[in-house]
Motif scaffolding. Structure first.
Motif, mmCIF file in Angstrom:
data_model
loop_
_atom_site.group_PDB
_atom_site.id
_atom_site.type_symbol
_atom_site.label_atom_id
_atom_site.label_comp_id
_atom_site.label_asym_id
_atom_site.label_seq_id
_atom_site.Cartn_x
_atom_site.Cartn_y
_atom_site.Cartn_z
ATOM 1 N N THR A 126 0.827 -1.198 0.000
ATOM 2 C CA THR A 126 0.000 0.000 0.000
ATOM 3 C C THR A 126 0.864 1.252 0.000
ATOM 4 O OG1 THR A 126 -1.772 1.177 1.171
ATOM 5 C CG2 THR A 126 -0.132 0.060 2.518
ATOM 6 N N GLY A 156 -0.739 4.060 3.642
ATOM 7 C CA GLY A 156 -1.679 3.289 4.440
ATOM 8 C C GLY A 156 -1.528 3.627 5.920
ATOM 9 N N ALA A 197 -6.113 4.349 2.662
ATOM 10 C CA ALA A 197 -4.956 4.069 1.805
ATOM 11 C C ALA A 197 -5.212 4.727 0.460
ATOM 12 C CB ALA A 197 -4.753 2.572 1.631
ATOM 13 N N TRP A 206 -3.555 0.397 -3.139
ATOM 14 C CA TRP A 206 -3.177 -0.843 -2.467
ATOM 15 C C TRP A 206 -3.285 -2.014 -3.430
ATOM 16 C CZ3 TRP A 206 -7.020 -4.508 -2.326
ATOM 17 C CH2 TRP A 206 -8.343 -4.045 -2.489
ATOM 18 N N SER A 248 -6.809 -5.138 -6.211
ATOM 19 C CA SER A 248 -6.134 -3.869 -6.000
ATOM 20 C C SER A 248 -7.194 -2.783 -5.984
ATOM 21 C CB SER A 248 -5.080 -3.603 -7.077
ATOM 22 O OG SER A 248 -5.685 -3.528 -8.358
#
Length: 334
Positions: A115, A118, A139, A142, A153
């Motif tokens: 990430t 994050g 985030a 990621w 993702s």
């Protein structure tokens, strides 16, 4: 004037002493927790514990942390974890994740989580149990991949968990993910056509879950709290021509079996059936009768391309009216 200077010096010395005691106390607490886990057979290691943040914050960095629980087979390993809190409020904790991979393992699989930016802000009770009161996680980008390739993702993502003080062990969850992208592994497993959009247009979930106990430090040390009631007033996923909304009310027993109902609203539902059949989720022999039944239901609602049905979960199975659809998922947290 001299008295003012001495007063400022005295306050600075007292504050500095408090910061040193609070910071060293936090470091000793982490070292003690790791030692306690090791005595229980865990692999609980870190190459170094560094601290900084004077004068307003306590910031602790665990370098090369490795945690592995032999009872559940769950493990975590990464390059660093940063914990921070204001010196005047140790229950307001910030967890910052590294920009390099976090390795996650379980008896079923090994995955890698990566990430950018994050972080999670946790508000916990400052008692010994550190009961969770609220968490906000975010985030920017990621990625989750497995041993065989990419799994999922996403872009900017936000998650929130809030404890309901008026309900025992009950938490409210909110999740919003921009640009959710299924990887090659799930796309191949579900036989998603290549021309299908790469990313979801929208994914959001609002839910309330009652657990068998509150989330506190024992959730990491002993076992995870297990859901007993799940309420989802609103969830929505839009992916190309598919638009799915659902709501649910479920009771969950000690074995993880759910009883209750799930209301599903689906646009372009025939494409969903085709994907489910191709992936082997829906037996081919059942598709004609299910499609006929769903077509009738959709037509009664006024739009043959939009489906509004209620699924029933009972005795470990999912059914649509009198039509069995297959085994129901188990709700168990390892």
């Amino acid at each position: 004037m001299r008295r003012v200077i001495w007063l400022v010096v005295l306050v600075a010395l007292v504050w500095s002493g408090w910061w040193v005691m609070a910071t060293l106390g936090a470091v000793r607490g982490i070292e003690g927790w790791l030692a306690a886990r090791q005595s229980e057979g865990w692999q609980a290691e870190t190459s170094a514990i560094a601290f900084e943040g004077y004068p307003l914050d306590i910031r602790i960095t665990l370098k090369d942390p490795l945690l592995a629980d032999p009872d559940t087979g769950v493990a975590l390993e990464t390059s660093a974890l940063r914990l921070g809190a204001p010196v005047w409020d140790p229950g307001q904790i910030t967890l910052v994740l590294p920009n390099d991979p976090i390795l996650l393992a379980s008896p079923e699989t090994r995955t890698r989580f990566l990430t950018q930016e994050g972080r999670a802000n946790l508000f916990v009770d400052t008692g010994a149990a550190l009961a969770l009161e609220q968490m906000e996680a975010s985030a920017d980008v990621w990625l989750l991949d497995g041993e065989a390739g990419d799994l999922l993702s996403g872009g900017t993502s936000r998650a929130a968990v809030v404890h309901d003080p008026e309900m025992p062990a009950t938490y409210h969850f909110n999740l919003d993910v921009d640009g959710l992208r299924p990887g090659e592994i799930p796309r191949s497993a579900l036989f998603i056509p290549q021309e299908w959009p790469v990313t979801f247009d929208r994914l959001s979930v609002q839910s309330t879950v009652r657990f068998d106990r509150i989330w506190d430090i024992t959730a990491l040390e002993v076992s995870r709290p297990q859901p007993r009631q799940i309420s989802i007033p609103q969830a929505e996923a839009i992916w190309g021509d598919l638009q799915l909304r659902f709501a649910a009310n479920l009771d969950v027993d000690v074995a993880g079996a759910a009883t209750g109902s799930v209301n599903v609203q689906a646009r372009n539902w025939r494409a969903m059936l085709a994907i489910a059949e191709t992936a082997g989720i829906l037996p081919s022999g059942l598709r004609p009768q299910i499609e006929q039944a769903l077509s009738t239901l959709a037509s009664l609602a006024g739009n043959p391309e939009t489906l509004d049905v209620t699924l029933t979960l009972r005795d470990g199975f999912v059914s649509l009216g009198f039509i069995p659809l297959g085994p129901a998922p188990r709700f168990r947290l390892r």
